[in-house]
Design a protein around this motif. Structure first.
Motif, PDB file in Angstrom:
ATOM      1  N   ASN A   1       1.150  -1.296   0.182  1.00 45.05           N
ATOM      2  CA  ASN A   1      -0.051  -0.232   0.016  1.00 45.05           C
ATOM      3  C   ASN A   1       0.965   1.075   0.545  1.00 45.05           C
ATOM      4  OD1 ASN A   1      -1.909  -2.172   0.460  1.00 45.05           O
ATOM      5  ND2 ASN A   1      -3.151  -1.350   2.463  1.00 45.05           N
ATOM      6  N   ALA A   2       1.528   2.020  -1.200  1.00 39.50           N
ATOM      7  CA  ALA A   2       1.579   3.343  -1.120  1.00 39.50           C
ATOM      8  C   ALA A   2       0.597   4.162  -0.608  1.00 39.50           C
ATOM      9  CB  ALA A   2       2.053   3.027  -2.793  1.00 39.50           C
ATOM     10  N   ALA A   3       1.560   5.448   0.106  1.00 38.23           N
ATOM     11  CA  ALA A   3       0.910   6.062   0.347  1.00 38.23           C
ATOM     12  C   ALA A   3       0.838   7.025   0.015  1.00 38.23           C
ATOM     13  CB  ALA A   3       1.620   6.805   1.739  1.00 38.23           C
ATOM     14  N   MET A   4      -0.680   7.876  -0.046  1.00 36.08           N
ATOM     15  CA  MET A   4      -0.360   9.500  -1.095  1.00 36.08           C
ATOM     16  C   MET A   4       0.239  10.541  -0.472  1.00 36.08           C
ATOM     17  SD  MET A   4      -4.283   9.298  -2.292  1.00 36.08           S
ATOM     18  CE  MET A   4      -3.914  10.814  -3.436  1.00 36.08           C
ATOM     19  N   PRO A   5       0.678  11.564  -1.011  1.00 35.39           N
ATOM     20  CA  PRO A   5       1.635  12.473  -0.963  1.00 35.39           C
ATOM     21  C   PRO A   5       0.397  13.957  -0.238  1.00 35.39           C
ATOM     22  CG  PRO A   5       1.818  12.327  -3.454  1.00 35.39           C
ATOM     23  CD  PRO A   5       1.074  11.826  -2.853  1.00 35.39           C
ATOM     24  N   VAL A   6       0.970  14.149   0.836  1.00 36.74           N
ATOM     25  CA  VAL A   6       0.332  15.850   1.029  1.00 36.74           C
ATOM     26  C   VAL A   6       0.559  16.322  -0.071  1.00 36.74           C
ATOM     27  CG1 VAL A   6      -0.154  17.082   2.975  1.00 36.74           C
ATOM     28  CG2 VAL A   6       0.309  14.970   3.143  1.00 36.74           C
ATOM     29  N   THR A   7      -0.548  17.185   0.130  1.00 37.87           N
ATOM     30  CA  THR A   7      -0.649  18.000  -1.474  1.00 37.87           C
ATOM     31  C   THR A   7      -0.465  19.535  -0.652  1.00 37.87           C
ATOM     32  OG1 THR A   7      -2.694  17.550  -2.383  1.00 37.87           O
ATOM     33  CG2 THR A   7      -0.751  16.738  -2.663  1.00 37.87           C
ATOM     34  N   GLY A   8      -1.964  19.607   1.081  1.00 41.15           N
ATOM     35  CA  GLY A   8      -2.506  20.011   1.722  1.00 41.15           C
ATOM     36  C   GLY A   8      -2.625  20.188   2.760  1.00 41.15           C
ATOM     37  N   LEU A   9      -2.729  21.400   3.645  1.00 45.19           N
ATOM     38  CA  LEU A   9      -3.921  21.565   4.903  1.00 45.19           C
ATOM     39  C   LEU A   9      -4.495  22.424   4.888  1.00 45.19           C
ATOM     40  CD1 LEU A   9      -0.817  20.936   7.169  1.00 45.19           C
ATOM     41  CD2 LEU A   9      -2.516  18.712   6.526  1.00 45.19           C
ATOM     42  N   ASP A  10      -5.764  21.857   5.536  1.00 38.42           N
ATOM     43  CA  ASP A  10      -6.564  23.465   6.100  1.00 38.42           C
ATOM     44  C   ASP A  10      -8.056  22.796   6.873  1.00 38.42           C
ATOM     45  OD1 ASP A  10      -8.540  25.404   5.416  1.00 38.42           O
ATOM     46  OD2 ASP A  10      -9.992  23.797   3.674  1.00 38.42           O
ATOM     47  N   HIS A  11      -7.276  23.504   7.467  1.00 39.44           N
ATOM     48  CA  HIS A  11      -8.497  23.827   9.341  1.00 39.44           C
ATOM     49  C   HIS A  11      -8.132  22.268  10.120  1.00 39.44           C
ATOM     50  CE1 HIS A  11     -12.322  25.486  11.184  1.00 39.44           C
ATOM     51  NE2 HIS A  11     -12.119  24.310  12.259  1.00 39.44           N
ATOM     52  N   VAL A  12      -6.300  22.056  10.140  1.00 39.08           N
ATOM     53  CA  VAL A  12      -6.310  20.812  10.762  1.00 39.08           C
ATOM     54  C   VAL A  12      -6.673  21.618  12.432  1.00 39.08           C
ATOM     55  CG1 VAL A  12      -4.188  19.785  11.811  1.00 39.08           C
ATOM     56  CG2 VAL A  12      -4.726  19.871   9.742  1.00 39.08           C
ATOM     57  N   ASN A  13      -7.099  21.072  13.653  1.00 42.77           N
ATOM     58  CA  ASN A  13      -7.044  21.666  14.773  1.00 42.77           C
ATOM     59  C   ASN A  13      -6.701  20.230  15.111  1.00 42.77           C
ATOM     60  OD1 ASN A  13      -8.267  23.064  16.733  1.00 42.77           O
ATOM     61  ND2 ASN A  13     -10.105  21.934  17.150  1.00 42.77           N
ATOM     62  N   LEU A  14      -5.336  21.088  16.142  1.00 44.63           N
ATOM     63  CA  LEU A  14      -4.648  20.551  17.709  1.00 44.63           C
ATOM     64  C   LEU A  14      -4.968  21.355  18.616  1.00 44.63           C
ATOM     65  CD1 LEU A  14      -1.266  21.083  15.366  1.00 44.63           C
ATOM     66  CD2 LEU A  14      -2.871  18.654  15.645  1.00 44.63           C
ATOM     67  N   ARG A  15      -5.111  19.967  19.744  1.00 39.47           N
ATOM     68  CA  ARG A  15      -5.533  20.653  21.063  1.00 39.47           C
ATOM     69  C   ARG A  15      -4.146  20.171  21.370  1.00 39.47           C
ATOM     70  NH1 ARG A  15     -10.202  17.678  24.158  1.00 39.47           N
ATOM     71  NH2 ARG A  15      -8.945  15.837  23.596  1.00 39.47           N
ATOM     72  N   CYS A  16      -3.379  20.610  22.633  1.00 40.73           N
ATOM     73  CA  CYS A  16      -2.157  20.852  23.484  1.00 40.73           C
ATOM     74  C   CYS A  16      -2.386  21.537  25.112  1.00 40.73           C
ATOM     75  CB  CYS A  16      -0.833  21.777  23.238  1.00 40.73           C
ATOM     76  SG  CYS A  16      -1.387  23.526  23.161  1.00 40.73           S
ATOM     77  N   ARG A  17      -1.498  21.505  25.606  1.00 43.86           N
ATOM     78  CA  ARG A  17      -1.476  21.977  27.537  1.00 43.86           C
ATOM     79  C   ARG A  17      -1.182  23.887  26.965  1.00 43.86           C
ATOM     80  NH1 ARG A  17       1.186  17.389  29.148  1.00 43.86           N
ATOM     81  NH2 ARG A  17       3.047  17.986  27.949  1.00 43.86           N
ATOM     82  N   GLU A  18      -1.034  24.596  27.846  1.00 46.42           N
ATOM     83  CA  GLU A  18      -1.171  25.991  27.789  1.00 46.42           C
ATOM     84  C   GLU A  18      -0.101  25.791  27.268  1.00 46.42           C
ATOM     85  OE1 GLU A  18      -2.131  30.765  29.329  1.00 46.42           O
ATOM     86  OE2 GLU A  18      -2.999  29.047  30.226  1.00 46.42           O
ATOM     87  N   SER A  19       1.032  25.246  28.534  1.00 50.06           N
ATOM     88  CA  SER A  19       3.029  24.941  28.956  1.00 50.06           C
ATOM     89  C   SER A  19       3.605  24.813  26.749  1.00 50.06           C
ATOM     90  CB  SER A  19       3.001  24.716  29.530  1.00 50.06           C
ATOM     91  OG  SER A  19       2.628  22.868  30.141  1.00 50.06           O
ATOM     92  N   ASP A  20       2.498  24.090  26.164  1.00 45.72           N
ATOM     93  CA  ASP A  20       3.067  23.700  25.236  1.00 45.72           C
ATOM     94  C   ASP A  20       3.607  24.750  24.135  1.00 45.72           C
ATOM     95  OD1 ASP A  20       3.918  21.384  26.028  1.00 45.72           O
ATOM     96  OD2 ASP A  20       1.833  20.277  25.946  1.00 45.72           O
ATOM     97  N   LEU A  21       2.410  25.955  24.263  1.00 48.17           N
ATOM     98  CA  LEU A  21       2.222  26.630  23.337  1.00 48.17           C
ATOM     99  C   LEU A  21       3.424  27.594  23.040  1.00 48.17           C
ATOM    100  CD1 LEU A  21      -0.819  28.716  24.045  1.00 48.17           C
ATOM    101  CD2 LEU A  21      -0.991  27.003  22.866  1.00 48.17           C
ATOM    102  N   PRO A  22       4.667  27.129  23.810  1.00 50.83           N
ATOM    103  CA  PRO A  22       6.067  28.139  23.232  1.00 50.83           C
ATOM    104  C   PRO A  22       6.403  27.046  21.922  1.00 50.83           C
ATOM    105  CG  PRO A  22       5.079  28.676  24.836  1.00 50.83           C
ATOM    106  CD  PRO A  22       4.561  27.646  24.964  1.00 50.83           C
ATOM    107  N   ALA A  23       6.558  26.243  22.208  1.00 58.07           N
ATOM    108  CA  ALA A  23       6.565  25.132  21.926  1.00 58.07           C
ATOM    109  C   ALA A  23       6.020  24.641  20.280  1.00 58.07           C
ATOM    110  CB  ALA A  23       7.110  23.355  22.099  1.00 58.07           C
ATOM    111  N   MET A  24       5.017  24.836  19.925  1.00 63.47           N
ATOM    112  CA  MET A  24       3.897  24.846  19.067  1.00 63.47           C
ATOM    113  C   MET A  24       4.459  26.082  18.284  1.00 63.47           C
ATOM    114  SD  MET A  24       1.820  21.923  18.873  1.00 63.47           S
ATOM    115  CE  MET A  24       0.903  21.237  19.393  1.00 63.47           C
ATOM    116  N   ARG A  25       4.241  27.003  18.920  1.00 65.06           N
ATOM    117  CA  ARG A  25       4.675  28.173  18.176  1.00 65.06           C
ATOM    118  C   ARG A  25       5.986  28.418  17.179  1.00 65.06           C
ATOM    119  NH1 ARG A  25       3.648  32.256  21.723  1.00 65.06           N
ATOM    120  NH2 ARG A  25       1.903  33.257  20.366  1.00 65.06           N
TER     121      ARG A  25
END
Length: 74
Positions: A1-25
């Motif tokens: 099974n060959a994976a299809m390449p990602v050609t774009g992202l749209d409206h991805v929602n990620l959850r984290c802890r507030e202390s993780d925001l600097p690393a996410m940034r």
């Protein structure tokens, strides 16, 4: 099974802890190269990253400090 390449992202929602925001940034802004931009005034902290005129990554600091990642049940 060959994976299809990602050609774009749209409206991805990620959850984290507030202390993780600097690393996410740093990851989404500096490593991936998306532009941090406008985010509505929600009642919880977070970040939105944009590609051109589209908000493609939405980060919501909605997990309590010390919560396991990923949250149980996922």
């Amino acid at each position: 099974n060959a994976a299809m390449p990602v050609t774009g992202l749209d409206h991805v929602n990620l959850r984290c802890r507030e202390s993780d925001l600097p690393a996410m940034r740093r990851f989404w802004g500096e490593v991936i190269g998306l532009k941090e931009g406008f985010r509505p005034a929600f009642d919880f902290p977070g970040l939105w990253f944009w590609e051109g005129d589209r908000a493609v990554i939405h980060i919501a600091a909605r997990l309590p400090e010390g919560a396991p990642l990923p949250p149980p049940g996922i």
